[in-house]
Write a protein that holds these residues in place. Structure first.
Motif, mmCIF file in Angstrom:
data_model
loop_
_atom_site.group_PDB
_atom_site.id
_atom_site.type_symbol
_atom_site.label_atom_id
_atom_site.label_comp_id
_atom_site.label_asym_id
_atom_site.label_seq_id
_atom_site.Cartn_x
_atom_site.Cartn_y
_atom_site.Cartn_z
ATOM 1 N N UNK A 175 56.178 41.656 46.517
ATOM 2 C CA UNK A 175 55.165 40.782 45.915
ATOM 3 C C UNK A 175 53.905 41.573 45.579
ATOM 4 N N UNK A 176 53.474 42.442 46.500
ATOM 5 C CA UNK A 176 52.296 43.259 46.212
ATOM 6 C C UNK A 176 52.549 44.145 44.989
ATOM 7 N N UNK A 177 53.730 44.711 44.907
ATOM 8 C CA UNK A 177 54.065 45.575 43.775
ATOM 9 C C UNK A 177 53.951 44.813 42.460
ATOM 10 N N UNK A 178 54.485 43.608 42.430
ATOM 11 C CA UNK A 178 54.370 42.776 41.227
ATOM 12 C C UNK A 178 52.913 42.430 40.952
ATOM 13 N N UNK A 179 52.186 42.018 41.983
ATOM 14 C CA UNK A 179 50.780 41.656 41.802
ATOM 15 C C UNK A 179 49.960 42.828 41.268
ATOM 16 N N UNK A 180 50.190 44.009 41.820
ATOM 17 C CA UNK A 180 49.390 45.171 41.423
ATOM 18 C C UNK A 180 49.774 45.683 40.043
ATOM 19 N N UNK A 181 51.065 45.820 39.794
ATOM 20 C CA UNK A 181 51.502 46.445 38.546
ATOM 21 C C UNK A 181 51.446 45.514 37.345
ATOM 22 N N UNK A 182 51.376 44.193 37.583
ATOM 23 C CA UNK A 182 51.362 43.264 36.443
ATOM 24 C C UNK A 182 50.137 42.361 36.387
ATOM 25 N N UNK A 183 49.283 42.329 37.439
ATOM 26 C CA UNK A 183 48.165 41.383 37.437
ATOM 27 C C UNK A 183 46.812 42.022 37.736
ATOM 28 N N UNK A 184 46.765 43.254 38.140
ATOM 29 C CA UNK A 184 45.553 43.885 38.644
ATOM 30 C C UNK A 184 44.485 44.067 37.568
ATOM 31 N N UNK A 185 43.247 43.756 37.931
ATOM 32 C CA UNK A 185 42.076 44.075 37.105
ATOM 33 C C UNK A 185 40.971 44.647 38.013
ATOM 34 N N UNK A 186 40.370 43.786 38.805
ATOM 35 C CA UNK A 186 39.289 44.206 39.691
ATOM 36 C C UNK A 186 39.795 44.392 41.120
ATOM 37 N N UNK A 187 39.119 45.308 41.828
ATOM 38 C CA UNK A 187 39.389 45.538 43.242
ATOM 39 C C UNK A 187 38.107 45.379 44.049
ATOM 40 N N UNK A 188 38.277 44.968 45.321
ATOM 41 C CA UNK A 188 37.185 45.001 46.288
ATOM 42 C C UNK A 188 37.050 46.431 46.831
ATOM 43 N N UNK A 189 35.958 46.738 47.505
ATOM 44 C CA UNK A 189 35.771 48.107 48.020
ATOM 45 C C UNK A 189 36.894 48.585 48.935
ATOM 46 N N UNK A 190 37.526 47.648 49.653
ATOM 47 C CA UNK A 190 38.613 48.047 50.555
ATOM 48 C C UNK A 190 39.967 48.107 49.859
ATOM 49 N N UNK A 191 39.995 47.937 48.545
ATOM 50 C CA UNK A 191 41.225 48.043 47.796
ATOM 51 C C UNK A 191 41.955 46.735 47.571
#
Length: 274
Positions: A175-191
């Protein structure tokens, strides 16, 4: 041989054909790389999928969030977004074949000779190449299984898995892989991933958020990263190691094609409806 990378098409098939005609794209000698979101908001999603499938070895595709959502809609897990134009695709006699082709597509593509990596939304800064390959390949394998709908697609719709950790369960890692590779834009300082803000950088009023691509990354500067997904930044990333290709064609802006060998961007404005 020429390599062309194209931004989010989102069913804007006429614009795709026009921009390819500008460079005399020849599938017998050239390769077309697509950053994902082949379908959704435009009225040519069916034709777009049919075209890429017909290209066979002359195309390199990665899945975007809209492509994954199509799998859920076709599998009766989700309803069609009213903003999407998928009726022609979903009622086509080709839909089963096209869905089966789509779920064979990976979440990343690699051009090792040029150290180029392509995903839909980006690559988590804390990932190295080994993790990217491993995690994306695991998701790709899951999508090719007979139970892909119940085992993965039905479970991917969650924002709770927003940070990479070694102690995540195997499902959470997918799920994280899908979220990161297909939905990511902004990150918090801790990633941690932020799933809410889609604004241009200058309009984001949360001081805790910053674009994923300005965080210190294990894969740069050795690799060039090609991505789409974030139309609001209109390709402005100010780094030769990054190519952001989503320039909002489906929102009335334009489709962008990057010619690798000349390092030139070719664009096609969204056609106005008569």
């Amino acid at each position: 041989m020429a390599n062309y990378f194209v931004g989010d098409i989102q069913g804007c098939f006429h614009e795709l054909k026009l921009v390819l005609s500008k460079v005399a794209f020849n599938p017998s000698t050239d390769c077309l790389w697509a950053v994902g979101d082949l379908v959704a908001r435009g009225d040519g999603s069916l034709q777009t999928l049919q075209y890429f499938k017909s290209l066979e070895g002359s195309a390199k595709v990665v899945l975007g969030n809209h492509d994954l959502h199509l799998l859920a809609v076709h599998g009766k897990l989700k309803r069609v977004n009213p903003k999407d134009h998928l009726t022609e695709l979903l009622t086509s006699t080709d839909i089963g074949v096209l869905v089966d082709w789509l779920r064979l597509q990976p979440l990343y593509q690699e051009y090792p000779e040029q150290n180029i990596l392509m995903t839909h939304a980006g690559i988590p800064p804390q990932w190295d190449l080994k993790i990217l390959r491993h995690q994306a390949d695991i998701v790709a394998d899951a999508l090719q299984q007979p139970d892909y709908l119940s085992a993965l697609i039905a479970k991917m719709y969650t924002n709770s898995v927003d940070k990479w950790r070694d102690d995540l369960t195997e499902l959470e890692k997918k799920i994280y892989t899908i979220n990161a590779l297909t939905r990511m834009r902004y990150l918090y300082p801790d990633g941690r991933l932020d799933f809410d803000c889609k604004l241009p950088i200058e309009q984001c009023d949360n001081p805790q958020l910053s674009p994923w691509y300005i965080h210190n990354a294990l894969l740069r500067p050795e690799h060039t990263l090609v991505f789409g997904h974030w139309a609001a930044i209109m390709g402005e990333v100010n780094s030769p190691a990054l190519h952001a290709l989503d320039t909002g064609c489906c929102w009335g802006e334009h489709l962008t094609l990057w010619h690798l060998e000349s390092d030139q961007k070719i664009t096609q404005n969204k056609l106005k409806k008569s």
